[in-house]
Design a protein around this motif. Structure first.
Motif, PDB file in Angstrom:
ATOM      1  N   VAL A  36      -7.600 -22.962  45.424  1.00 52.40           N
ATOM      2  CA  VAL A  36      -7.111 -23.812  44.145  1.00 52.40           C
ATOM      3  C   VAL A  36      -5.994 -24.563  44.481  1.00 52.40           C
ATOM      4  CG1 VAL A  36      -6.353 -23.549  41.724  1.00 52.40           C
ATOM      5  CG2 VAL A  36      -8.194 -21.871  42.821  1.00 52.40           C
ATOM      6  N   ARG A  37      -6.054 -25.815  44.380  1.00 53.93           N
ATOM      7  CA  ARG A  37      -4.873 -26.832  44.697  1.00 53.93           C
ATOM      8  C   ARG A  37      -4.299 -27.452  43.435  1.00 53.93           C
ATOM      9  NH1 ARG A  37      -6.522 -30.531  48.711  1.00 53.93           N
ATOM     10  NH2 ARG A  37      -7.019 -32.190  47.048  1.00 53.93           N
ATOM     11  N   THR A  38      -3.114 -27.387  43.405  1.00 58.70           N
ATOM     12  CA  THR A  38      -2.227 -27.832  42.157  1.00 58.70           C
ATOM     13  C   THR A  38      -1.393 -29.284  42.804  1.00 58.70           C
ATOM     14  OG1 THR A  38      -2.384 -25.959  40.901  1.00 58.70           O
ATOM     15  CG2 THR A  38      -1.101 -27.722  40.150  1.00 58.70           C
ATOM     16  N   ALA A  39      -1.681 -30.343  42.186  1.00 59.35           N
ATOM     17  CA  ALA A  39      -0.651 -31.417  42.809  1.00 59.35           C
ATOM     18  C   ALA A  39       0.359 -31.639  41.632  1.00 59.35           C
ATOM     19  CB  ALA A  39      -1.533 -32.711  42.918  1.00 59.35           C
ATOM     20  N   TYR A  40       1.558 -31.889  42.038  1.00 59.40           N
ATOM     21  CA  TYR A  40       2.701 -32.135  41.210  1.00 59.40           C
ATOM     22  C   TYR A  40       3.639 -33.468  41.563  1.00 59.40           C
ATOM     23  CZ  TYR A  40       2.130 -27.134  40.164  1.00 59.40           C
ATOM     24  OH  TYR A  40       1.832 -25.663  39.753  1.00 59.40           O
ATOM     25  N   THR A  41       3.802 -33.956  40.407  1.00 62.62           N
ATOM     26  CA  THR A  41       4.791 -35.300  40.450  1.00 62.62           C
ATOM     27  C   THR A  41       6.221 -34.820  41.109  1.00 62.62           C
ATOM     28  OG1 THR A  41       5.846 -35.159  38.496  1.00 62.62           O
ATOM     29  CG2 THR A  41       3.463 -36.448  38.913  1.00 62.62           C
ATOM     30  N   ASN A  42       7.232 -35.574  41.542  1.00 64.15           N
ATOM     31  CA  ASN A  42       8.506 -35.404  41.551  1.00 64.15           C
ATOM     32  C   ASN A  42       9.040 -34.684  40.611  1.00 64.15           C
ATOM     33  OD1 ASN A  42       9.327 -35.658  44.295  1.00 64.15           O
ATOM     34  ND2 ASN A  42       9.733 -37.881  44.213  1.00 64.15           N
ATOM     35  N   GLU A  43       8.656 -35.037  39.233  1.00 59.89           N
ATOM     36  CA  GLU A  43       9.365 -34.408  38.264  1.00 59.89           C
ATOM     37  C   GLU A  43       8.598 -32.890  37.703  1.00 59.89           C
ATOM     38  OE1 GLU A  43       7.985 -37.657  38.182  1.00 59.89           O
ATOM     39  OE2 GLU A  43      10.034 -38.295  38.721  1.00 59.89           O
ATOM     40  N   ASP A  44       7.857 -32.626  38.850  1.00 64.60           N
ATOM     41  CA  ASP A  44       7.107 -31.143  38.370  1.00 64.60           C
ATOM     42  C   ASP A  44       6.083 -31.188  37.248  1.00 64.60           C
ATOM     43  OD1 ASP A  44       8.287 -29.802  40.459  1.00 64.60           O
ATOM     44  OD2 ASP A  44       9.935 -29.142  39.196  1.00 64.60           O
ATOM     45  N   LEU A  45       5.649 -32.308  37.144  1.00 62.34           N
ATOM     46  CA  LEU A  45       4.302 -32.613  36.138  1.00 62.34           C
ATOM     47  C   LEU A  45       3.196 -32.394  37.074  1.00 62.34           C
ATOM     48  CD1 LEU A  45       3.493 -33.643  33.333  1.00 62.34           C
ATOM     49  CD2 LEU A  45       3.225 -35.729  34.336  1.00 62.34           C
ATOM     50  N   PRO A  46       2.292 -31.186  36.596  1.00 64.15           N
ATOM     51  CA  PRO A  46       1.105 -31.035  37.196  1.00 64.15           C
ATOM     52  C   PRO A  46       0.186 -32.287  36.740  1.00 64.15           C
ATOM     53  CG  PRO A  46       1.400 -29.348  35.363  1.00 64.15           C
ATOM     54  CD  PRO A  46       2.595 -30.305  35.567  1.00 64.15           C
ATOM     55  N   VAL A  47      -0.607 -32.840  37.859  1.00 67.93           N
ATOM     56  CA  VAL A  47      -1.436 -33.779  37.353  1.00 67.93           C
ATOM     57  C   VAL A  47      -2.695 -33.765  37.993  1.00 67.93           C
ATOM     58  CG1 VAL A  47       0.310 -35.496  37.480  1.00 67.93           C
ATOM     59  CG2 VAL A  47      -0.587 -34.917  39.483  1.00 67.93           C
TER      60      VAL A  47
END
Length: 251
Positions: free
Chosen positions: A218-229
């Motif tokens: 299970v992979r979760t991708a985040y922006t630099n602002e820690d927003l999960p996308v």
């Protein structure tokens, strides 16, 4: 051993066959003695011979081919390299994240894109209310027409509506390049791994032999602002992959 020797149980027969496989005496792809051969060699009844072979099948060491016999499983690994595959220098330049992997590269057999209410666990990870609309991308990846991975990605619909992420073909660089264009560039990732036995639909989709586990990532991708996308649930054929992770002492 059938000529006057003490009869062996199925576990002892399985132990001898396993030792022959581990030592290389029985090589990958080579045919394993069948039930009749084991009955003759060890002086046992058919149920005992069958149970011995079943032990090795359940351990994933041998595979039965209908109408042909039982063979030592061949392991031709697909190397999945992390974190190289997730670096911007890969997908940010228009290449697929698959291009960072070494050796055989799985190819998508087809992509299904739908809009669905977010399952509770996905909603939790993405910081959404349960039932909030998400874009779901389902793919099956194959090598030489053999399915090896099922992948299901979830994206918040409000972030990606109207973008190529909602289309089967996302274009060069894939979904991560499209997220970057939308101002939500993936910069940090978390992967959780576990091994388990497959569900029935996974066994059928991946055409798994008896005793073959799957690797669930299970992979979760985040922006630099820690927003999960993105949440990406991957189910890998455990007999097909080597998972390689690179990191330094300072990471």
């Amino acid at each position: 051993m059938g000529n006057g020797a003490t009869r062996m149980g199925y576990r002892e027969i399985a132990d001898e066959l396993r030792q022959e496989i581990d030592s290389g005496q029985l090589k990958p792809g080579e045919k394993v003695p069948g039930e009749n051969d084991l009955m003759t060699k060890y002086g046992v009844e058919q149920p005992t011979a069958r149970r011995a072979l079943d032990v090795l099948k359940n351990e994933g060491l041998v595979i039965a081919k209908r109408g042909s016999g039982t063979y030592v499983r061949e392991f031709r690994p697909i190397r999945r390299v992390s974190p190289d595959r997730l670096k911007t220098v890969v997908w940010g330049t228009g290449r697929s994240i698959w291009s960072a992997d070494l050796g055989i590269r799985p190819l998508a057999q087809g992509t299904e894109v739908t809009t669905e209410p977010a399952p509770s666990i996905v909603a939790h990870v993405l910081g959404l209310e349960e039932g909030t609309a998400v874009i779901v991308r389902r793919r099956t990846f194959a090598v030489e027409d053999k399915p090896v991975q099922i992948a299901t990605s979830y994206y918040p619909a409000y972030l990606v509506e109207g973008s190529a992420i909602t289309q089967a073909n996302t274009g060069e660089g894939g979904s991560y390049a499209r997220l970057a264009e939308l101002g939500h560039k993936p910069m940090r990732f978390r992967e959780e791994l576990r091994t388990r036995m497959p569900r029935e639909h996974e066994r059928q989709t991946l055409d798994l032999a008896q005793g073959t586990p799957v690797v669930e990532i299970v992979r979760t991708a985040y922006t630099n602002e820690d927003l999960p996308v993105e949440v990406n649930l991957m189910v890998l054929d455990g007999a097909s992959y080597v998972l390689e992770y690179k990191f330094s002492a300072d990471d």
